[in-house]
Scaffold this motif. Structure first.
Motif, PDB file in Angstrom:
ATOM      1  N   PHE A 173     -21.052  44.972 -63.396  1.00 15.96           N
ATOM      2  CA  PHE A 173     -22.402  45.508 -62.806  1.00 15.96           C
ATOM      3  C   PHE A 173     -22.138  47.247 -62.513  1.00 15.96           C
ATOM      4  O   PHE A 173     -22.268  47.924 -62.546  1.00 15.96           O
ATOM      5  N   LYS A 174     -21.138  47.004 -61.556  1.00 14.76           N
ATOM      6  CA  LYS A 174     -20.011  48.307 -61.558  1.00 14.76           C
ATOM      7  C   LYS A 174     -19.625  48.564 -62.472  1.00 14.76           C
ATOM      8  O   LYS A 174     -19.794  50.178 -61.735  1.00 14.76           O
ATOM      9  N   GLU A 175     -18.896  48.650 -63.181  1.00 11.66           N
ATOM     10  CA  GLU A 175     -18.589  49.237 -63.699  1.00 11.66           C
ATOM     11  C   GLU A 175     -19.894  50.214 -64.911  1.00 11.66           C
ATOM     12  O   GLU A 175     -19.505  50.989 -65.587  1.00 11.66           O
ATOM     13  N   GLN A 176     -20.934  49.061 -65.146  1.00  7.86           N
ATOM     14  CA  GLN A 176     -21.687  49.946 -66.456  1.00  7.86           C
ATOM     15  C   GLN A 176     -23.093  50.742 -65.079  1.00  7.86           C
ATOM     16  O   GLN A 176     -23.475  51.954 -65.851  1.00  7.86           O
ATOM     17  N   ASN A 177     -22.727  50.432 -64.092  1.00  9.27           N
ATOM     18  CA  ASN A 177     -23.799  51.450 -63.182  1.00  9.27           C
ATOM     19  C   ASN A 177     -23.368  52.341 -62.426  1.00  9.27           C
ATOM     20  O   ASN A 177     -23.761  52.931 -61.465  1.00  9.27           O
ATOM     21  N   GLN A 178     -21.832  52.629 -62.726  1.00 10.45           N
ATOM     22  CA  GLN A 178     -20.557  53.963 -62.033  1.00 10.45           C
ATOM     23  C   GLN A 178     -20.852  53.628 -60.684  1.00 10.45           C
ATOM     24  O   GLN A 178     -20.447  54.587 -60.218  1.00 10.45           O
ATOM     25  N   LEU A 179     -20.352  52.508 -60.106  1.00  8.52           N
ATOM     26  CA  LEU A 179     -20.177  52.784 -58.593  1.00  8.52           C
ATOM     27  C   LEU A 179     -19.407  53.643 -57.901  1.00  8.52           C
ATOM     28  O   LEU A 179     -18.055  52.749 -58.756  1.00  8.52           O
ATOM     29  N   VAL A 180     -19.501  54.126 -56.710  1.00  9.08           N
ATOM     30  CA  VAL A 180     -18.804  54.753 -56.257  1.00  9.08           C
ATOM     31  C   VAL A 180     -18.291  54.409 -55.329  1.00  9.08           C
ATOM     32  O   VAL A 180     -19.742  53.902 -54.391  1.00  9.08           O
TER      33      VAL A 180
END
Length: 138
Positions: free
Chosen positions: A74-81
Motif C-alpha cells: 500500500f505504501k509503495e503503490q500510493n507513493q506515501l511520503v
C-alpha cells in the motif's frame, strides 16, 4: 423504446445521487478499497461517508491491523511520503472528532505526494496498528 431509455437514464441519474455511509469497520474497509477484507487483517474501527454527488467524494476513517505485506505494498503503490514539520496540519481541523481516532506519538505519519491532499496514514511499526484518514473531493 423511448420510455425504456428515459427510465434507464432516470435510474442512472437517481442512483448516482445516493450517499453511502457506515460506522462498521468491515463495510468501511470494503467501501474504501472496493475489495473484501484480506486474510490476516484485524479491523478495529471504521467510519465512511460518500456524498450523493455524481463525482466521487468521500471521507474514510479506519483503525486496523494489516499484514506487513499489505502495508508495504500500500505504501509503495500510493507513493506515501513521511510528513514533515512543515506539512499543513489543516486535516486535523477539518475532520470530525472521533473518540477512537487517536494515533499517538509512537505512530509514523505519512501523506500522499500531493501536498494539497489532506489524507493521512499512520502506523505503529512495533504493534502493527494503522490509522487511515482519507478524503477525496470533500
Amino acid at each position: 423504446m423511448k420510455k425504456l431509455r428515459l427510465l434507464f437514464c432516470s435510474f442512472i441519474l437517481l442512483s448516482s445521487c445516493i450517499s453511502k455511509s457506515s460506522t462498521d469497520a468491515v463495510s468501511t474497509f470494503e467501501y474504501w478499497t472496493k475489495a473484501a477484507v484480506p486474510k490476516g487483517f484485524v479491523l478495529l474501527n471504521g467510519e465512511y461517508y460518500q456524498s450523493p454527488h455524481f463525482t466521487l467524494e468521500y471521507e474514510v476513517f479506519l483503525k486496523f491491523k494489516p499484514t506487513k505485506q499489505w502495508w508495504y505494498s500500500f505504501k509503495e503503490q500510493n507513493q506515501l511520503v513521511l510528513t514533515t514539520p512543515d506539512d499543513d496540519d489543516m486535516w486535523i481541523e477539518m475532520t470530525r472528532p472521533l473518540d477512537w481516532f487517536r494515533p499517538g506519538d509512537r505512530f509514523i505519519e505519512y501523506r500522499l505526494p500531493d501536498e494539497w491532499n489532506r489524507s493521512r496514514y499512520f502506523i505503529d511499526y512495533e504493534k502493527g496498528i494503522c490509522y487511515v484518514y482519507e478524503t477525496l473531493g470533500m
